[in-house]
Structures are given as C-alpha cells and as structure tokens.
Scaffold this motif. Structure first.
Motif, PDB file in Angstrom:
ATOM      1  N   THR A  14     -37.276 -11.711 -26.039  1.00 33.34           N
ATOM      2  CA  THR A  14     -36.601 -12.927 -25.598  1.00 33.34           C
ATOM      3  C   THR A  14     -36.790 -13.059 -24.089  1.00 33.34           C
ATOM      4  N   SER A  15     -36.322 -14.170 -23.559  1.00 33.75           N
ATOM      5  CA  SER A  15     -36.426 -14.401 -22.120  1.00 33.75           C
ATOM      6  C   SER A  15     -35.192 -13.922 -21.360  1.00 33.75           C
ATOM      7  N   ARG A  16     -34.281 -13.265 -22.058  1.00 27.73           N
ATOM      8  CA  ARG A  16     -33.037 -12.845 -21.430  1.00 27.73           C
ATOM      9  C   ARG A  16     -33.296 -11.771 -20.362  1.00 27.73           C
ATOM     10  N   LEU A  17     -32.625 -11.915 -19.236  1.00 26.98           N
ATOM     11  CA  LEU A  17     -32.753 -10.984 -18.117  1.00 26.98           C
ATOM     12  C   LEU A  17     -31.588  -9.992 -18.127  1.00 26.98           C
ATOM     13  N   TYR A  18     -31.909  -8.704 -17.951  1.00 23.75           N
ATOM     14  CA  TYR A  18     -30.911  -7.660 -17.847  1.00 23.75           C
ATOM     15  C   TYR A  18     -31.071  -6.989 -16.483  1.00 23.75           C
ATOM     16  N   HIS A  19     -29.952  -6.802 -15.794  1.00 18.98           N
ATOM     17  CA  HIS A  19     -29.978  -6.099 -14.511  1.00 18.98           C
ATOM     18  C   HIS A  19     -29.686  -4.632 -14.762  1.00 18.98           C
ATOM     19  N   VAL A  20     -30.574  -3.780 -14.312  1.00 18.95           N
ATOM     20  CA  VAL A  20     -30.439  -2.357 -14.587  1.00 18.95           C
ATOM     21  C   VAL A  20     -30.798  -1.566 -13.329  1.00 18.95           C
ATOM     22  N   THR A  21     -30.528  -0.269 -13.414  1.00 17.05           N
ATOM     23  CA  THR A  21     -31.056   0.666 -12.413  1.00 17.05           C
ATOM     24  C   THR A  21     -31.958   1.651 -13.127  1.00 17.05           C
ATOM     25  N   LEU A  22     -33.020   2.067 -12.430  1.00 17.84           N
ATOM     26  CA  LEU A  22     -33.981   3.023 -12.986  1.00 17.84           C
ATOM     27  C   LEU A  22     -33.876   4.323 -12.216  1.00 17.84           C
ATOM     28  N   SER A  23     -33.752   5.419 -12.948  1.00 21.72           N
ATOM     29  CA  SER A  23     -33.762   6.747 -12.329  1.00 21.72           C
ATOM     30  C   SER A  23     -34.603   7.668 -13.200  1.00 21.72           C
ATOM     31  N   VAL A  24     -34.879   8.842 -12.691  1.00 23.23           N
ATOM     32  CA  VAL A  24     -35.703   9.816 -13.418  1.00 23.23           C
ATOM     33  C   VAL A  24     -34.880  11.074 -13.646  1.00 23.23           C
ATOM     34  N   ASP A  25     -34.859  11.516 -14.910  1.00 22.29           N
ATOM     35  CA  ASP A  25     -34.159  12.744 -15.284  1.00 22.29           C
ATOM     36  C   ASP A  25     -35.171  13.653 -15.967  1.00 22.29           C
ATOM     37  N   GLY A  26     -35.708  14.597 -15.197  1.00 24.75           N
ATOM     38  CA  GLY A  26     -36.743  15.468 -15.757  1.00 24.75           C
ATOM     39  C   GLY A  26     -38.000  14.671 -16.048  1.00 24.75           C
ATOM     40  N   ASP A  27     -38.384  14.663 -17.337  1.00 23.69           N
ATOM     41  CA  ASP A  27     -39.571  13.909 -17.733  1.00 23.69           C
ATOM     42  C   ASP A  27     -39.194  12.604 -18.419  1.00 23.69           C
ATOM     43  N   GLN A  28     -37.938  12.141 -18.181  1.00 18.51           N
ATOM     44  CA  GLN A  28     -37.442  10.931 -18.818  1.00 18.51           C
ATOM     45  C   GLN A  28     -37.124   9.865 -17.768  1.00 18.51           C
ATOM     46  N   PRO A  60     -43.609   1.181 -24.315  1.00 23.29           N
ATOM     47  CA  PRO A  60     -44.515   1.111 -25.465  1.00 23.29           C
ATOM     48  C   PRO A  60     -44.193  -0.025 -26.437  1.00 23.29           C
ATOM     49  N   ASP A  61     -42.908  -0.475 -26.511  1.00 27.33           N
ATOM     50  CA  ASP A  61     -42.536  -1.516 -27.469  1.00 27.33           C
ATOM     51  C   ASP A  61     -42.663  -2.922 -26.889  1.00 27.33           C
ATOM     52  N   GLY A  62     -43.241  -3.061 -25.687  1.00 29.38           N
ATOM     53  CA  GLY A  62     -43.426  -4.378 -25.090  1.00 29.38           C
ATOM     54  C   GLY A  62     -42.381  -4.753 -24.065  1.00 29.38           C
ATOM     55  N   ALA A  63     -41.294  -4.026 -23.982  1.00 29.90           N
ATOM     56  CA  ALA A  63     -40.299  -4.273 -22.938  1.00 29.90           C
ATOM     57  C   ALA A  63     -40.881  -3.877 -21.582  1.00 29.90           C
ATOM     58  N   TYR A  64     -40.311  -4.447 -20.530  1.00 30.64           N
ATOM     59  CA  TYR A  64     -40.839  -4.105 -19.209  1.00 30.64           C
ATOM     60  C   TYR A  64     -39.793  -4.317 -18.132  1.00 30.64           C
ATOM     61  N   LEU A  65     -40.015  -3.641 -17.023  1.00 29.48           N
ATOM     62  CA  LEU A  65     -39.178  -3.763 -15.833  1.00 29.48           C
ATOM     63  C   LEU A  65     -39.955  -4.458 -14.739  1.00 29.48           C
ATOM     64  N   GLU A  66     -39.248  -5.227 -13.906  1.00 32.51           N
ATOM     65  CA  GLU A  66     -39.799  -5.786 -12.682  1.00 32.51           C
ATOM     66  C   GLU A  66     -38.998  -5.232 -11.513  1.00 32.51           C
TER      67      GLU A  66
END
Length: 328
Positions: A14-28, A60-66
């Motif tokens: 969908t075109s819905r926008l979600y505001h998130v934060t990205l961090s790294v935990d080990g290899d995740q 991998p499922d087509g979702a993406y971050l900007e």
C-alpha cells in the motif's frame, strides 16, 4: 546505547507511510515505532550512496525504508560492518573518477588511432561489390546535381584518354574494375576515385596538365586509392559506428547523403597519399613512363591556390615532388 536512525517505512503493498527507527542488533536489523520488525542484515539490499538522494533499504518481501539522514545512516552502516561495493567507493572518489576519465580518453584515442583504422581496412575489403557500387553511384549522382556539369571535352578526346590508360598494365598485373568519367567542375581541377570504381576527372584537371602522360599519372594515383580502398576506409573511419552499421546492413542512404560534403572536405593522411603515390610510381615505371610526368602533376597543382586544388585532399608539396623524382 544502541545507535538508531529515523526512517520512513513502506510495506510494498500500500502507499501508507510508517515512521520508524532503524537499529542493528547483532546480525539483525530492528525496526521500532509505527511498525516493529526484525530481519537478518544479509537479506537486506542497501542502495548506493549518493550526494543528495535518500538511501533506500529493501526487504525480501518488497517492503522498504527511505532514510534521509545520510550521515547518521552511514555511521550505523559503519557500526554494523557494512561496506559499499568497490564500484560505489570508486564512484565516490574524485581521484578514481579522474583516473577513469583519463583512461577512457586514452582508450578512445588508441581505438581511433590504431584499432579503428585496422577495423575499417578489414571492413572495406569485406564489403560486397554491390554495396560499393551503390555507394559510389549515389555520391556521383549528388555531385552531378550540385557540383558538376557535363564535360565539354569532345567524345573523341575522352575516348583517347580512356584508351591510353587502358593500355597501361598495373604493377601486379591485375585488372582493377574501373570507369573513367569526365565532368566539368565548379570548384576547379579535380580528380578522385569513388568506391564504385568510378574515377572522376574534371575538364579543368585535363587542361591543367602539361601533357597526356601527366594525366596518366593522375589516373594511376587515383587507381592506387581505389586499389587500397582508401575512400571506403576513410568513410568508415569518419562515420565510425553509424557508417559501419549502415554499410554492413545495406542501408546506405544516410551515408550517401553525407558523402559529398565529406568528399569536398576530405584530407587523406600522409601515409595514404604516399601509398597512392607509390602505386602510381610503380605503375608508371612498370610501363616505361618517366616519373617526371607524375612529378609535374604536383608541380602544376602547387601553383594553384591551396584551397582549390584537388579538393584540398591531395596537397601538392615540394616534398612529394622531390620524393617522386628521387624514385626515378
């Protein structure tokens, strides 16, 4: 404290926008905020780094971050051990870009200077005769429409010159298919050989020559250009990919349209002129004709204004005259 960066998340559905934060935990990779999600770093694709565009992280499922904050994201990537590919790193380096530019220019120069002439020579000799005939006839038709008028030489005079040249043997004993055509020119004394085998000789050139044996020298020189496919090779080199493709695939109409201006501004290289001179020298010598007759061709042309003689493609010079006389 775990380092994180703000991002805009899209689920790819969908075109819905979600505001998130990205961090790294080990290899995740860990998302928090409007959406919570974890994904192995190895499954993510990170877009190339540029100066101003936002970075994109694809799932991998087509979702993406900007991600707009490039500095914070680059710091996060560094912390996670991610490195841009070698190509990307080179693209970001002014030194590498400059070296690549210089290497490209050098490669193009070497190709034009050495590879293209060899390729043009091979292609010129491989062209079907029908293509060369079509090419040459099209050029002659255009020149007849804009540059030439019917010859004012009498038919008996034309036939006599043709017959005299026909009696001459070529240096190697072969018989090159050719036709001598006479024209009256608006641009002064001229002679040239077309890929079709036509050797064009203008009334003004005939009048300029001191005797008929000098005219034989002119024709022998042009036969040398024809025998070595000089004009065809020059056309291919000058027009490069466009002309080569047109000639190979049989559509010569666009090439024919550009040939008259090319022919009128053609300047053969010293090596090419020397080849034609050497052929004429060998042909005259083979037939027992003194080379001074050929030397007088260039003596006569040298007395004309530089821009009008021989289509400016056959520069008359003391050096060439001296070379011909030395061969005697």
């Amino acid at each position: 404290m775990t380092e994180s960066v703000s991002a805009r998340y899209f689920d790819g559905q969908t075109s819905r926008l979600y505001h998130v934060t990205l961090s790294v935990d080990g290899d995740q990779a860990v998302l928090a905020g409007d959406i919570e999600r974890r994904c192995p770093l190895a499954q993510l694709h990170v877009s190339e780094r540029t100066s101003h565009a936002v970075r994109k992280v694809s799932f991998p499922d087509g979702a993406y971050l900007e991600i707009a904050d490039q500095a914070a994201f680059n710091s996060l990537l560094h912390t996670s051990g991610h490195r841009d590919s070698l190509v990307v790193r080179l693209q970001q380096s002014w030194r590498a870009t400059l070296l690549a530019l210089l290497a490209t220019v050098l490669a193009l120069f070497l190709c034009y200077q050495y590879v293209l002439p060899l390729a043009a020579k091979g292609l010129a000799y491989a062209l079907p005769p029908a293509v060369e005939r079509q090419l040459g006839q099209g050029v002659l038709d255009m020149l007849d429409s804009h540059v030439f008028a019917p010859s004012e030489l009498g038919q008996a005079r034309q036939d006599a010159l043709r017959a005299q040249f026909a009696r001459l043997a070529t240096p190697d004993g072969s018989r090159l298919e050719h036709r001598i055509v006479f024209r009256k020119s608006k641009i002064g004394p001229n002679a040239f050989a077309l890929p079709s085998g036509d050797i064009v000789l203008t009334d003004e050139m005939v009048a300029l020559m001191p005797d008929d044996l000098a005219i034989m020298g002119v024709l022998a020189h042009e036969l040398g250009h024809l025998q070595r496919r000089h004009l065809t090779r020059r056309i291919i080199q000058t027009s490069a990919v466009g002309a080569g493709a047109a000639l190979l695939f049989g559509d010569v109409s666009t090439v024919v349209a550009t040939l008259p201006p090319l022919l009128l501004d053609l300047k053969y290289s010293r090596d090419v002129e020397r080849e034609a001179d050497d052929y004429a020298i060998a042909m005259l010598r083979h037939n027992g004709i003194a080379l001074e007759h050929l030397a007088q061709v260039f003596v006569a042309l040298g007395k004309l204004d530089h821009g009008t003689s021989y289509l400016s493609s056959h520069p008359a010079s003391a050096e060439r005259v001296a070379r011909i006389r030395a061969a005697q």
